[in-house]
Design a protein around this motif. Structure first.
Motif, PDB file in Angstrom:
ATOM      1  N   CYS A 122       0.806  -1.204   0.000  1.00 22.36           N
ATOM      2  CA  CYS A 122       0.000   0.000   0.000  1.00 22.36           C
ATOM      3  C   CYS A 122       0.849   1.268   0.000  1.00 22.36           C
ATOM      4  O   CYS A 122       2.067   1.206   0.116  1.00 22.36           O
ATOM      5  CB  CYS A 122      -0.840  -0.027   1.256  1.00 22.36           C
ATOM      6  SG  CYS A 122       0.164  -0.547   2.635  1.00 22.36           S
TER       7      CYS A 122
ATOM      8  N   HIS B 162      -4.892   7.135   0.453  1.00 21.23           N
ATOM      9  CA  HIS B 162      -4.348   5.802   0.704  1.00 21.23           C
ATOM     10  C   HIS B 162      -4.654   4.846  -0.436  1.00 21.23           C
ATOM     11  O   HIS B 162      -5.727   4.902  -1.019  1.00 21.23           O
ATOM     12  CB  HIS B 162      -5.003   5.245   1.979  1.00 21.23           C
ATOM     13  CG  HIS B 162      -4.419   3.972   2.504  1.00 21.23           C
ATOM     14  ND1 HIS B 162      -5.173   2.856   2.753  1.00 21.23           N
ATOM     15  CD2 HIS B 162      -3.159   3.637   2.863  1.00 21.23           C
ATOM     16  CE1 HIS B 162      -4.405   1.885   3.265  1.00 21.23           C
ATOM     17  NE2 HIS B 162      -3.172   2.335   3.332  1.00 21.23           N
TER      18      HIS B 162
ATOM     19  N   ARG C 180      -4.812   0.789  -0.362  1.00 15.76           N
ATOM     20  CA  ARG C 180      -4.743  -0.266   0.671  1.00 15.76           C
ATOM     21  C   ARG C 180      -4.401  -1.625   0.070  1.00 15.76           C
ATOM     22  O   ARG C 180      -4.879  -1.969  -1.008  1.00 15.76           O
ATOM     23  CB  ARG C 180      -6.107  -0.362   1.367  1.00 15.76           C
ATOM     24  CG  ARG C 180      -6.200  -1.473   2.393  1.00 15.76           C
ATOM     25  CD  ARG C 180      -7.560  -1.508   3.072  1.00 15.76           C
ATOM     26  NE  ARG C 180      -7.583  -2.473   4.151  1.00 15.76           N
ATOM     27  CZ  ARG C 180      -8.487  -3.459   4.265  1.00 15.76           C
ATOM     28  NH1 ARG C 180      -9.439  -3.595   3.368  1.00 15.76           N
ATOM     29  NH2 ARG C 180      -8.411  -4.316   5.264  1.00 15.76           N
ATOM     30  N   TRP C 181      -3.624  -2.361   0.834  1.00 14.50           N
ATOM     31  CA  TRP C 181      -3.374  -3.779   0.563  1.00 14.50           C
ATOM     32  C   TRP C 181      -3.844  -4.498   1.813  1.00 14.50           C
ATOM     33  O   TRP C 181      -3.154  -4.504   2.832  1.00 14.50           O
ATOM     34  CB  TRP C 181      -1.883  -4.018   0.292  1.00 14.50           C
ATOM     35  CG  TRP C 181      -1.569  -5.418  -0.102  1.00 14.50           C
ATOM     36  CD1 TRP C 181      -1.398  -6.478   0.726  1.00 14.50           C
ATOM     37  CD2 TRP C 181      -1.373  -5.920  -1.426  1.00 14.50           C
ATOM     38  NE1 TRP C 181      -1.118  -7.595   0.002  1.00 14.50           N
ATOM     39  CE2 TRP C 181      -1.093  -7.288  -1.327  1.00 14.50           C
ATOM     40  CE3 TRP C 181      -1.417  -5.334  -2.706  1.00 14.50           C
ATOM     41  CZ2 TRP C 181      -0.854  -8.091  -2.428  1.00 14.50           C
ATOM     42  CZ3 TRP C 181      -1.170  -6.130  -3.800  1.00 14.50           C
ATOM     43  CH2 TRP C 181      -0.895  -7.496  -3.652  1.00 14.50           C
ATOM     44  N   ALA C 182      -5.050  -5.089   1.750  1.00 10.89           N
ATOM     45  CA  ALA C 182      -5.725  -5.603   2.944  1.00 10.89           C
ATOM     46  C   ALA C 182      -4.898  -6.659   3.672  1.00 10.89           C
ATOM     47  O   ALA C 182      -4.400  -7.601   3.056  1.00 10.89           O
ATOM     48  CB  ALA C 182      -7.068  -6.190   2.550  1.00 10.89           C
ATOM     49  N   THR C 183      -4.780  -6.510   4.989  1.00 16.64           N
ATOM     50  CA  THR C 183      -4.227  -7.578   5.833  1.00 16.64           C
ATOM     51  C   THR C 183      -5.263  -8.010   6.877  1.00 16.64           C
ATOM     52  O   THR C 183      -5.286  -9.160   7.267  1.00 16.64           O
ATOM     53  CB  THR C 183      -2.951  -7.135   6.579  1.00 16.64           C
ATOM     54  OG1 THR C 183      -3.288  -6.083   7.485  1.00 16.64           O
ATOM     55  CG2 THR C 183      -1.870  -6.668   5.617  1.00 16.64           C
ATOM     56  N   HIS C 184      -6.117  -7.076   7.327  1.00 18.89           N
ATOM     57  CA  HIS C 184      -7.130  -7.377   8.350  1.00 18.89           C
ATOM     58  C   HIS C 184      -8.485  -6.908   7.834  1.00 18.89           C
ATOM     59  O   HIS C 184      -8.788  -5.730   7.858  1.00 18.89           O
ATOM     60  CB  HIS C 184      -6.795  -6.675   9.664  1.00 18.89           C
ATOM     61  CG  HIS C 184      -5.579  -7.215  10.341  1.00 18.89           C
ATOM     62  ND1 HIS C 184      -4.328  -7.178   9.750  1.00 18.89           N
ATOM     63  CD2 HIS C 184      -5.413  -7.822  11.535  1.00 18.89           C
ATOM     64  CE1 HIS C 184      -3.458  -7.740  10.573  1.00 18.89           C
ATOM     65  NE2 HIS C 184      -4.085  -8.135  11.660  1.00 18.89           N
TER      66      HIS C 184
ATOM     67  N   HIS D 195      -9.361   2.506   3.861  1.00 19.51           N
ATOM     68  CA  HIS D 195      -8.958   3.651   4.682  1.00 19.51           C
ATOM     69  C   HIS D 195      -9.342   4.924   3.929  1.00 19.51           C
ATOM     70  O   HIS D 195      -9.454   4.873   2.716  1.00 19.51           O
ATOM     71  CB  HIS D 195      -7.438   3.663   4.899  1.00 19.51           C
ATOM     72  CG  HIS D 195      -6.920   2.437   5.582  1.00 19.51           C
ATOM     73  ND1 HIS D 195      -5.751   2.442   6.333  1.00 19.51           N
ATOM     74  CD2 HIS D 195      -7.366   1.149   5.624  1.00 19.51           C
ATOM     75  CE1 HIS D 195      -5.518   1.214   6.813  1.00 19.51           C
ATOM     76  NE2 HIS D 195      -6.491   0.423   6.386  1.00 19.51           N
TER      77      HIS D 195
ATOM     78  N   HIS E  22      -3.163   4.045   7.495  1.00 19.06           N
ATOM     79  CA  HIS E  22      -2.079   3.248   8.082  1.00 19.06           C
ATOM     80  C   HIS E  22      -1.623   2.177   7.108  1.00 19.06           C
ATOM     81  O   HIS E  22      -2.436   1.505   6.488  1.00 19.06           O
ATOM     82  CB  HIS E  22      -2.641   2.627   9.383  1.00 19.06           C
ATOM     83  CG  HIS E  22      -1.982   1.394   9.872  1.00 19.06           C
ATOM     84  ND1 HIS E  22      -2.670   0.215  10.086  1.00 19.06           N
ATOM     85  CD2 HIS E  22      -0.696   1.137  10.195  1.00 19.06           C
ATOM     86  CE1 HIS E  22      -1.843  -0.708  10.537  1.00 19.06           C
ATOM     87  NE2 HIS E  22      -0.632  -0.181  10.608  1.00 19.06           N
ATOM     88  N   ASN E  23      -0.342   2.056   6.985  1.00 17.12           N
ATOM     89  CA  ASN E  23       0.272   0.917   6.290  1.00 17.12           C
ATOM     90  C   ASN E  23       0.889   0.022   7.346  1.00 17.12           C
ATOM     91  O   ASN E  23       1.540   0.514   8.262  1.00 17.12           O
ATOM     92  CB  ASN E  23       1.416   1.374   5.382  1.00 17.12           C
ATOM     93  CG  ASN E  23       0.931   2.164   4.190  1.00 17.12           C
ATOM     94  OD1 ASN E  23      -0.255   2.284   3.940  1.00 17.12           O
ATOM     95  ND2 ASN E  23       1.873   2.720   3.455  1.00 17.12           N
ATOM     96  N   GLY E  24       0.715  -1.285   7.204  1.00 19.88           N
ATOM     97  CA  GLY E  24       1.363  -2.205   8.131  1.00 19.88           C
ATOM     98  C   GLY E  24       0.352  -2.977   8.960  1.00 19.88           C
ATOM     99  O   GLY E  24      -0.815  -3.109   8.579  1.00 19.88           O
TER     100      GLY E  24
ATOM    101  N   THR F 267     -10.801  -3.914  10.447  1.00 17.37           N
ATOM    102  CA  THR F 267      -9.370  -3.601  10.356  1.00 17.37           C
ATOM    103  C   THR F 267      -8.718  -3.382  11.719  1.00 17.37           C
ATOM    104  O   THR F 267      -9.379  -3.006  12.694  1.00 17.37           O
ATOM    105  CB  THR F 267      -9.147  -2.313   9.538  1.00 17.37           C
ATOM    106  OG1 THR F 267      -9.767  -1.228  10.245  1.00 17.37           O
ATOM    107  CG2 THR F 267      -9.714  -2.442   8.141  1.00 17.37           C
ATOM    108  N   ASP F 268      -7.423  -3.578  11.733  1.00 19.93           N
ATOM    109  CA  ASP F 268      -6.600  -3.205  12.891  1.00 19.93           C
ATOM    110  C   ASP F 268      -6.490  -1.680  12.976  1.00 19.93           C
ATOM    111  O   ASP F 268      -6.381  -1.105  14.058  1.00 19.93           O
ATOM    112  CB  ASP F 268      -5.217  -3.861  12.793  1.00 19.93           C
ATOM    113  CG  ASP F 268      -4.575  -3.704  11.428  1.00 19.93           C
ATOM    114  OD1 ASP F 268      -5.274  -3.355  10.449  1.00 19.93           O
ATOM    115  OD2 ASP F 268      -3.354  -3.938  11.312  1.00 19.93           O
ATOM    116  N   THR F 269      -6.588  -1.020  11.844  1.00 20.02           N
ATOM    117  CA  THR F 269      -6.373   0.431  11.774  1.00 20.02           C
ATOM    118  C   THR F 269      -7.463   1.211  12.516  1.00 20.02           C
ATOM    119  O   THR F 269      -7.169   2.186  13.226  1.00 20.02           O
ATOM    120  CB  THR F 269      -6.346   0.861  10.293  1.00 20.02           C
ATOM    121  OG1 THR F 269      -5.367   0.077   9.621  1.00 20.02           O
ATOM    122  CG2 THR F 269      -6.021   2.335  10.151  1.00 20.02           C
TER     123      THR F 269
HETATM  124  N1  GLU Z   1      -3.562  -3.592   8.232  1.00 16.73           N
HETATM  125  C1  GLU Z   1      -4.252  -2.535   7.563  1.00 16.73           C
HETATM  126  C2  GLU Z   1      -5.517  -3.035   6.881  1.00 16.73           C
HETATM  127  O1  GLU Z   1      -5.664  -4.224   6.671  1.00 16.73           O
HETATM  128  C3  GLU Z   1      -3.342  -1.794   6.590  1.00 16.73           C
HETATM  129  C4  GLU Z   1      -3.133  -2.528   5.325  1.00 16.73           C
HETATM  130  C5  GLU Z   1      -2.150  -1.804   4.447  1.00 16.73           C
HETATM  131  O2  GLU Z   1      -0.951  -1.778   4.808  1.00 16.73           O
HETATM  132  O3  GLU Z   1      -2.609  -1.271   3.408  1.00 16.73           O
HETATM  133  O4  GLU Z   1      -6.355  -2.238   6.557  1.00 16.73           O
END
Ligand code: GLU
Length: 189
Positions: free
Chosen positions: A2, A73, A75-79, A88, A101-103, A126-128
């Motif tokens: 992201c 932003h 986004r590359w979804a992780t959560h 985002h 947020h990235n990460g 999301t965690d964000t």
């Molecule tokens: N962990 C966040 C999410 O899943 C950020 C993903 C990201 O780095 O784009 O939304």
């Protein structure tokens, strides 16, 4: 992977942010979004899909959107799956604070459980979003967004590049990083 673009200054941030997001597209992403502060009000537009879809949405919904503070932003979804709600930026209960947020916030579940007990509700998976609400809690006592972000990050385990803006403090853009790269450009004015 992201990407985030933020801007504060005398120009209209919207075209600068959208152009920045287009330049970050090569990294890969599933959703895009933007937040701006105008007249002490937070405006957010976000959706799953391409930056061009976001641009279409902004121009059809808001015409000539203009502000001096904003962030965007990819986004590359992780959560949470890639959808409009999980895209985002995310915000707090009062929609005063927005975060991108990235990460990964590794201890987000523990923080979320605590905040749920305190009465917070969450829209996304999301965690964000958890971090937006954690900052909100601390902001209630600091009344200073810089301090609130700094103190919130003391509780966070994980990696991040992030940007936070507050409609109550439109003269500030807060950035932080841990394990992710961050570049700040400073120009005249
Ligand atoms: N962990 C966040 C999410 O899943 C950020 C993903 C990201 O780095 O784009 O939304």
């Amino acid at each position: 992977m992201c990407g985030i673009v933020g801007y504060i200054g005398p120009k209209n941030c919207v075209p600068i942010i959208l152009e920045g997001l287009k330049r970050l597209e090569y990294r890969g992403y599933d959703s895009a979004g933007i937040a701006i502060v105008k007249d002490n009000t937070l405006f957010i537009e976000k959706r799953a899909g391409k930056v061009v879809d976001l641009v279409d949405r902004i121009s059809s919904a808001n015409g000539n959107l203009s502000a001096q503070l904003g962030m965007g932003h990819t986004r590359w979804a992780t959560h949470g799956e890639p959808n409009d709600v999980n895209a985002h930026p995310h915000w707090d209960s009062k929609k005063e604070i927005a975060i991108i947020h990235n990460g990964i916030i590794e201890n987000y579940l523990a923080i979320k459980t605590k905040l749920l007990r305190e009465g917070h509700t969450f829209e996304s998976a999301t965690d964000t979003e958890v971090l937006a609400h954690l900052i909100e809690e601390i902001y209630k006592t600091t009344n200073d967004i810089t301090k609130a972000v700094r103190l919130a990050l003391v509780e966070v385990e994980g990696t991040y590049g992030l940007v936070v803006i507050s409609s109550r403090e439109p003269d500030k853009i807060i950035v932080a990083r841990k394990g992710s790269p961050l570049i700040i450009g400073v120009g005249d004015g």
